[in-house]
Design a protein around this motif. Structure first.
Motif, mmCIF file in Angstrom:
data_model
loop_
_atom_site.group_PDB
_atom_site.id
_atom_site.type_symbol
_atom_site.label_atom_id
_atom_site.label_comp_id
_atom_site.label_asym_id
_atom_site.label_seq_id
_atom_site.Cartn_x
_atom_site.Cartn_y
_atom_site.Cartn_z
ATOM 1 N N LEU A 48 132.399 26.567 79.450
ATOM 2 C CA LEU A 48 133.262 25.413 79.210
ATOM 3 C C LEU A 48 132.920 24.060 80.208
ATOM 4 O O LEU A 48 132.749 23.096 79.951
ATOM 5 C CB LEU A 48 134.806 25.353 79.023
ATOM 6 N N LEU A 49 132.984 24.743 81.387
ATOM 7 C CA LEU A 49 132.907 23.566 82.511
ATOM 8 C C LEU A 49 131.566 23.077 82.377
ATOM 9 O O LEU A 49 130.998 21.833 82.659
ATOM 10 C CB LEU A 49 133.067 24.310 83.946
ATOM 11 N N THR A 50 130.339 24.057 82.087
ATOM 12 C CA THR A 50 128.822 23.476 82.160
ATOM 13 C C THR A 50 128.829 22.353 80.894
ATOM 14 O O THR A 50 128.154 21.319 81.039
ATOM 15 C CB THR A 50 127.991 24.823 81.902
ATOM 16 N N ARG A 100 129.556 27.735 98.643
ATOM 17 C CA ARG A 100 130.417 26.562 98.714
ATOM 18 C C ARG A 100 129.838 25.648 99.381
ATOM 19 O O ARG A 100 130.149 24.316 99.365
ATOM 20 C CB ARG A 100 131.646 26.937 99.176
ATOM 21 N N HIS A 101 128.833 25.656 100.293
ATOM 22 C CA HIS A 101 128.423 24.846 101.217
ATOM 23 C C HIS A 101 126.828 24.658 101.479
ATOM 24 O O HIS A 101 126.153 25.726 101.038
ATOM 25 C CB HIS A 101 128.799 25.103 102.758
ATOM 26 N N LEU A 102 126.483 23.486 101.772
ATOM 27 C CA LEU A 102 124.905 23.300 101.865
ATOM 28 C C LEU A 102 124.950 22.651 103.376
ATOM 29 O O LEU A 102 125.363 21.639 103.612
ATOM 30 C CB LEU A 102 124.281 22.364 100.977
ATOM 31 N N LEU A 103 124.243 23.484 104.011
ATOM 32 C CA LEU A 103 124.126 23.207 105.604
ATOM 33 C C LEU A 103 122.643 22.684 106.095
ATOM 34 O O LEU A 103 121.844 23.634 105.613
ATOM 35 C CB LEU A 103 124.756 24.267 106.503
ATOM 36 N N LEU A 104 122.739 21.774 107.000
ATOM 37 C CA LEU A 104 121.405 21.460 107.456
ATOM 38 C C LEU A 104 121.059 21.579 108.870
ATOM 39 O O LEU A 104 121.686 21.083 109.719
ATOM 40 C CB LEU A 104 120.949 19.874 107.304
ATOM 41 N N TYR A 105 120.718 22.739 109.396
ATOM 42 C CA TYR A 105 120.292 22.850 110.858
ATOM 43 C C TYR A 105 119.020 22.223 111.152
ATOM 44 O O TYR A 105 117.892 22.442 110.554
ATOM 45 C CB TYR A 105 119.943 24.595 111.141
ATOM 46 N N LYS A 106 118.839 21.149 112.297
ATOM 47 C CA LYS A 106 117.718 20.548 112.683
ATOM 48 C C LYS A 106 117.358 20.996 114.024
ATOM 49 O O LYS A 106 118.200 21.324 114.944
ATOM 50 C CB LYS A 106 118.138 19.164 112.660
ATOM 51 N N ARG A 107 115.964 20.934 114.318
ATOM 52 C CA ARG A 107 115.329 21.175 115.510
ATOM 53 C C ARG A 107 114.446 19.988 115.976
ATOM 54 O O ARG A 107 113.956 19.236 115.185
ATOM 55 C CB ARG A 107 114.581 22.490 115.550
ATOM 56 N N MET A 159 128.640 18.995 98.216
ATOM 57 C CA MET A 159 127.953 19.984 96.951
ATOM 58 C C MET A 159 128.641 19.799 95.930
ATOM 59 O O MET A 159 129.850 19.202 95.661
ATOM 60 C CB MET A 159 128.246 21.236 97.599
ATOM 61 N N PRO A 160 127.716 19.696 94.597
ATOM 62 C CA PRO A 160 128.358 19.366 93.450
ATOM 63 C C PRO A 160 129.214 20.602 92.787
ATOM 64 O O PRO A 160 129.055 21.664 93.290
ATOM 65 C CB PRO A 160 127.038 19.060 92.454
ATOM 66 N N LEU A 161 129.797 20.062 91.871
ATOM 67 C CA LEU A 161 130.648 21.198 91.028
ATOM 68 C C LEU A 161 129.545 21.961 90.301
ATOM 69 O O LEU A 161 129.186 21.645 89.425
ATOM 70 C CB LEU A 161 131.750 20.575 90.077
ATOM 71 N N LEU A 162 129.210 23.339 90.945
ATOM 72 C CA LEU A 162 128.202 24.167 90.238
ATOM 73 C C LEU A 162 128.464 25.637 90.324
ATOM 74 O O LEU A 162 128.820 26.088 91.228
ATOM 75 C CB LEU A 162 126.840 23.787 91.285
ATOM 76 N N PRO A 163 128.713 26.284 89.137
ATOM 77 C CA PRO A 163 129.004 27.615 88.986
ATOM 78 C C PRO A 163 127.904 28.444 89.825
ATOM 79 O O PRO A 163 126.626 28.274 89.445
ATOM 80 C CB PRO A 163 129.072 27.787 87.445
ATOM 81 N N GLN A 164 128.321 29.250 90.709
ATOM 82 C CA GLN A 164 127.456 30.301 91.329
ATOM 83 C C GLN A 164 126.107 29.632 92.008
ATOM 84 O O GLN A 164 124.913 29.922 91.363
ATOM 85 C CB GLN A 164 127.198 31.546 90.399
ATOM 86 N N ILE A 200 124.091 30.305 85.963
ATOM 87 C CA ILE A 200 124.760 30.092 85.020
ATOM 88 C C ILE A 200 123.871 29.211 83.895
ATOM 89 O O ILE A 200 123.407 28.206 84.394
ATOM 90 C CB ILE A 200 126.458 29.435 85.125
ATOM 91 N N SER A 201 123.721 29.741 82.800
ATOM 92 C CA SER A 201 122.933 29.014 81.856
ATOM 93 C C SER A 201 123.854 28.307 80.876
ATOM 94 O O SER A 201 124.902 28.901 80.430
ATOM 95 C CB SER A 201 121.925 30.015 80.971
ATOM 96 N N PRO A 202 123.520 27.107 80.283
ATOM 97 C CA PRO A 202 122.414 26.108 80.773
ATOM 98 C C PRO A 202 122.363 25.926 82.410
ATOM 99 O O PRO A 202 123.352 25.589 82.875
ATOM 100 C CB PRO A 202 122.654 24.804 79.853
#
Length: 302
Positions: A9-11, A240-247, A268-273, A292-294
């Protein structure tokens, strides 16, 4: 059951509410949607090194050993079957260029039950842009053992500057970072080298734990990783997170880089799994998708 019903339903609400490319948050846009029914468990994504408008995606265990080429908007380009793959649990894919050749690295490294004595890395030369869909034969298959017993690993990246493959475990907290040499021969067996505990992965709050202990535990698990084309940023995806480690330089070890500075956290966007992540070819943005499909494909701009 109610949770399972909420996901589609969310998708579909997002499908109705968003047009392709429309911003849906700070630095986040919905790039596209794949309705290919074969991609109902997307677990890996990598941008082609031959065409910025081609993404290579794959799905989880229990599905055929296929690689799917799609556009960022979600249109199908073709399906290639990897011969002799003996697919167990494909969990990530990375793309890289080495000399005049362009490669796709398939990580058959998933191990939910913690029972695999070894896992495998499959190296496939990327098909030419004019190649017709068909069978692909791996140029190399490497067997990898963990030094301290089985590990569930869903995050793999290629560090071309240091000639290493970087592997990050999923369930261990803090996550464990391993490396294996990139330049191995077909059929080689290698033991991964533990180089670091991945620091600064956000922990669930006390309120999260009280409200939903199971989801709080899952939220910090690492599901994908990729290194930017310039070799300076390691992107790590959790549920839940997107992390950027930099060198500072491409030669700096990720063990040192991750200890020296905290990562940048992206919206992060609302994105199932969410389980699939790959840098765009220009190195200025990332694609993120989920199981999750679509299949929703988001583009994030740091």
């Amino acid at each position: 059951m109610r949770l399972l019903l909420c996901v589609p339903l969310l998708t579909f609400a997002l499908l109705t509410a968003c047009k392709q490319g429309v911003p849906v948050g700070d630095g986040v846009q919905l790039a596209g949607i794949s309705t290919n029914k074969a991609l109902d468990e997307t677990s890996g994504l990598a941008t082609s090194r031959l065409d910025a408008n081609r993404l290579w995606v794959m799905d989880d265990s229990g599905n055929p050993p296929n690689l799917y080429a799609i556009t960022p908007s979600g249109n199908d380009i073709g399906t290639w079957t990897v011969e002799g793959a003996d697919k167990k649990d494909w969990e990530d894919i990375a793309s890289y260029s080495d000399g005049q050749k362009h490669w796709l690295l398939i990580a058959d490294t998933g191990d939910n039950g913690g029972i695999r004595k070894s896992v495998r890395l499959l190296f496939v030369e990327e098909p030419a842009l004019d190649a017709q869909p068909g069978p692909l034969k791996p140029a190399r298959i490497i067997e990898v053992k963990w030094p301290n017993g089985p590990r569930d690993c869903e995050a793999v990246a290629v560090d071309l500057s240091r000639r290493e493959v970087v592997l990050i475990t999923k369930k261990r907290q803090p996550p464990l970072v391993y490396t294996v040499p990139l330049d191995l021969e077909d059929g080689d067996k290698v033991t991964a080298k533990l180089i670091a505990n991945l620091p600064h992965v956000p922990r669930p709050s006390k309120a999260d734990i009280e409200n939903n202990p199971k989801m709080a535990k899952l939220s910090v698990q690492v599901t994908a990783a990729d290194i930017s084309p310039d070799g300076l940023s390691l992107a790590v995806l959790t549920y839940r997170h997107l992390l950027l480690y930099k060198r500072a330089t491409p030669k700096t070890s990720w063990a040192r880089a991750t200890e020296q500075r905290a990562p940048q956290e992206l919206s992060m966007p609302l994105l199932p799994q969410p389980e699939a992540l790959g840098w765009a070819l220009d190195g200025h943005s990332l694609y993120v998708s989920g199981e999750i499909s679509p299949t929703l494909i988001y583009r994030l701009h740091p």
